[in-house]
Design a protein around this motif. Structure first.
Motif, PDB file in Angstrom:
ATOM      1  N   ASP A  52       0.840  -1.200   0.000  1.00  0.00           N
ATOM      2  CA  ASP A  52       0.000   0.000   0.000  1.00  0.00           C
ATOM      3  C   ASP A  52       0.875   1.250   0.000  1.00  0.00           C
ATOM      4  N   THR A  53       0.305   2.324  -0.492  1.00  0.00           N
ATOM      5  CA  THR A  53       1.006   3.598  -0.526  1.00  0.00           C
ATOM      6  C   THR A  53       0.266   4.596   0.354  1.00  0.00           C
ATOM      7  N   LEU A  54       0.997   5.284   1.196  1.00  0.00           N
ATOM      8  CA  LEU A  54       0.420   6.284   2.092  1.00  0.00           C
ATOM      9  C   LEU A  54       0.763   7.670   1.552  1.00  0.00           C
ATOM     10  N   PHE A  55      -0.276   8.423   1.165  1.00  0.00           N
ATOM     11  CA  PHE A  55      -0.075   9.768   0.633  1.00  0.00           C
ATOM     12  C   PHE A  55      -0.118  10.829   1.727  1.00  0.00           C
ATOM     13  N   GLY A  56      -0.859  10.541   2.775  1.00  0.00           N
ATOM     14  CA  GLY A  56      -0.994  11.519   3.845  1.00  0.00           C
ATOM     15  C   GLY A  56      -1.610  10.885   5.070  1.00  0.00           C
ATOM     16  N   VAL A  57      -1.519  11.609   6.182  1.00  0.00           N
ATOM     17  CA  VAL A  57      -2.087  11.105   7.423  1.00  0.00           C
ATOM     18  C   VAL A  57      -2.486  12.286   8.308  1.00  0.00           C
ATOM     19  N   PHE A  58      -3.604  12.123   9.003  1.00  0.00           N
ATOM     20  CA  PHE A  58      -4.047  13.097  10.000  1.00  0.00           C
ATOM     21  C   PHE A  58      -3.443  12.702  11.326  1.00  0.00           C
ATOM     22  N   GLU A  59      -2.840  13.670  12.007  1.00  0.00           N
ATOM     23  CA  GLU A  59      -2.315  13.437  13.346  1.00  0.00           C
ATOM     24  C   GLU A  59      -2.999  14.411  14.293  1.00  0.00           C
ATOM     25  N   GLY A  60      -3.695  13.866  15.253  1.00  0.00           N
ATOM     26  CA  GLY A  60      -4.394  14.712  16.214  1.00  0.00           C
ATOM     27  C   GLY A  60      -5.569  13.977  16.809  1.00  0.00           C
ATOM     28  N   VAL A  61      -6.456  14.756  17.385  1.00  0.00           N
ATOM     29  CA  VAL A  61      -7.647  14.205  18.022  1.00  0.00           C
ATOM     30  C   VAL A  61      -8.855  14.613  17.180  1.00  0.00           C
ATOM     31  N   PRO A  62      -9.574  13.640  16.609  1.00  0.00           N
ATOM     32  CA  PRO A  62     -10.763  13.990  15.831  1.00  0.00           C
ATOM     33  C   PRO A  62     -11.773  14.768  16.678  1.00  0.00           C
ATOM     34  N   ILE A  64     -14.900  14.498  16.993  1.00  0.00           N
ATOM     35  CA  ILE A  64     -15.908  13.683  17.669  1.00  0.00           C
ATOM     36  C   ILE A  64     -15.364  12.980  18.908  1.00  0.00           C
ATOM     37  N   GLU A  65     -14.024  13.014  19.107  1.00  0.00           N
ATOM     38  CA  GLU A  65     -13.415  12.379  20.279  1.00  0.00           C
ATOM     39  C   GLU A  65     -12.921  13.396  21.302  1.00  0.00           C
ATOM     40  N   ARG A  66     -13.170  14.662  21.079  1.00  0.00           N
ATOM     41  CA  ARG A  66     -12.653  15.699  21.963  1.00  0.00           C
ATOM     42  C   ARG A  66     -13.524  15.879  23.196  1.00  0.00           C
ATOM     43  N   SER A  67     -12.877  16.372  24.218  1.00  0.00           N
ATOM     44  CA  SER A  67     -13.561  16.646  25.473  1.00  0.00           C
ATOM     45  C   SER A  67     -13.215  18.063  25.924  1.00  0.00           C
ATOM     46  N   VAL A  68     -14.186  18.752  26.459  1.00  0.00           N
ATOM     47  CA  VAL A  68     -13.949  20.099  26.973  1.00  0.00           C
ATOM     48  C   VAL A  68     -13.002  20.047  28.171  1.00  0.00           C
ATOM     49  N   THR A  69     -13.064  18.962  28.915  1.00  0.00           N
ATOM     50  CA  THR A  69     -12.254  18.866  30.132  1.00  0.00           C
ATOM     51  C   THR A  69     -10.818  18.428  29.858  1.00  0.00           C
ATOM     52  N   SER A  70     -10.557  17.832  28.695  1.00  0.00           N
ATOM     53  CA  SER A  70      -9.178  17.447  28.378  1.00  0.00           C
ATOM     54  C   SER A  70      -8.885  17.755  26.914  1.00  0.00           C
ATOM     55  N   PRO A  71      -8.567  19.016  26.631  1.00  0.00           N
ATOM     56  CA  PRO A  71      -8.287  19.406  25.248  1.00  0.00           C
ATOM     57  C   PRO A  71      -6.995  18.765  24.746  1.00  0.00           C
ATOM     58  N   PRO A  72      -6.808  18.701  23.424  1.00  0.00           N
ATOM     59  CA  PRO A  72      -5.584  18.100  22.873  1.00  0.00           C
ATOM     60  C   PRO A  72      -4.343  18.859  23.331  1.00  0.00           C
ATOM     61  N   LEU A  73      -3.250  18.131  23.511  1.00  0.00           N
ATOM     62  CA  LEU A  73      -2.000  18.745  23.952  1.00  0.00           C
ATOM     63  C   LEU A  73      -1.238  19.395  22.800  1.00  0.00           C
ATOM     64  N   PHE A  74      -1.430  18.890  21.581  1.00  0.00           N
ATOM     65  CA  PHE A  74      -0.702  19.372  20.416  1.00  0.00           C
ATOM     66  C   PHE A  74      -1.686  19.795  19.334  1.00  0.00           C
ATOM     67  N   PRO A  75      -1.260  20.690  18.441  1.00  0.00           N
ATOM     68  CA  PRO A  75      -2.152  21.081  17.343  1.00  0.00           C
ATOM     69  C   PRO A  75      -2.367  19.913  16.385  1.00  0.00           C
ATOM     70  N   ASP A  76      -3.524  19.901  15.751  1.00  0.00           N
ATOM     71  CA  ASP A  76      -3.819  18.874  14.755  1.00  0.00           C
ATOM     72  C   ASP A  76      -3.022  19.174  13.496  1.00  0.00           C
ATOM     73  N   SER A  77      -2.639  18.119  12.788  1.00  0.00           N
ATOM     74  CA  SER A  77      -1.873  18.330  11.569  1.00  0.00           C
ATOM     75  C   SER A  77      -2.196  17.247  10.542  1.00  0.00           C
ATOM     76  N   ILE A  78      -1.933  17.597   9.304  1.00  0.00           N
ATOM     77  CA  ILE A  78      -1.988  16.650   8.198  1.00  0.00           C
ATOM     78  C   ILE A  78      -0.590  16.606   7.609  1.00  0.00           C
TER      79      ILE A  78
END
Length: 124
Positions: A52-62, A64-78
Motif C-alpha cells: 500500500d502507498t500512504l499519501f498523507g495522514v491526519f495526526e491529532g484528536v478527531p 468527535i473524540e474531543r472533550s472540553v475537560t481534556s483538550p488536545p495537547l498538540f495542534p492537529d496536523s496533516i
C-alpha cells in the motif's frame, strides 16, 4: 516526477484552493506539513501493508473524540508525503488533484465525516 520542496509546496497551496468550503472551513485549525516519505516506524504503527502507498495522514484528536475537560495537547496536523504522491502522478494536474483528495480525506477523518458524504462531494 521529481519536484523541489518549493515547487511541491506551491502545488499544495493551489490544491487547497479546490477543497470544498464545507471541508475547507476546518483548515484554519490544522497545520499542513510535507515530509519526503512516511517513516518505516509510522507505516508499522499504522499497520500499512507493504504493497500500500500512504499519501498523507491526519495526526491529532478527531473532533468527535474531543472533550472540553481534556483538550488536545498538540495542534492537529496533516502530513503529506511528497515522494509517494510524485510517484503516483504523471502530471502536475494529477498531482494537484491527488493532493486535494488526500487533504479532503484527512480532514474528513478530523471532523468525523462519513464515506457516504465524501462520495456525495465527489471524493469516493
Amino acid at each position: 516526477m521529481k519536484l523541489s520542496e518549493e515547487e511541491f509546496d506551491a502545488i499544495v497551496k493551489r490544491a487547497l484552493h479546490h477543497v470544498p468550503a464545507e471541508i475547507g472551513q476546518h483548515l484554519d485549525n490544522i497545520i499542513i506539513s510535507v515530509r519526503r516519505r512516511p517513516s518505516k516506524k509510522m507505516l508499522r504503527e499504522m499497520d500499512v501493508p507493504e504493497d500500500d502507498t500512504l499519501f498523507g495522514v491526519f495526526e491529532g484528536v478527531p473532533l468527535i473524540e474531543r472533550s472540553v475537560t481534556s483538550p488536545p495537547l498538540f495542534p492537529d496536523s496533516i502530513l503529506l508525503f511528497q515522494e509517494p504522491l510524485e510517484a503516483a502522478c504523471e502530471t502536475i494536474e494529477q498531482l494537484e488533484e491527488e493532493i486535494e483528495v488526500t487533504v479532503v480525506h484527512e480532514i474528513a477523518h478530523f471532523v468525523g465525516m462519513s464515506e457516504e458524504r465524501l462520495a456525495e462531494l465527489g471524493y469516493d
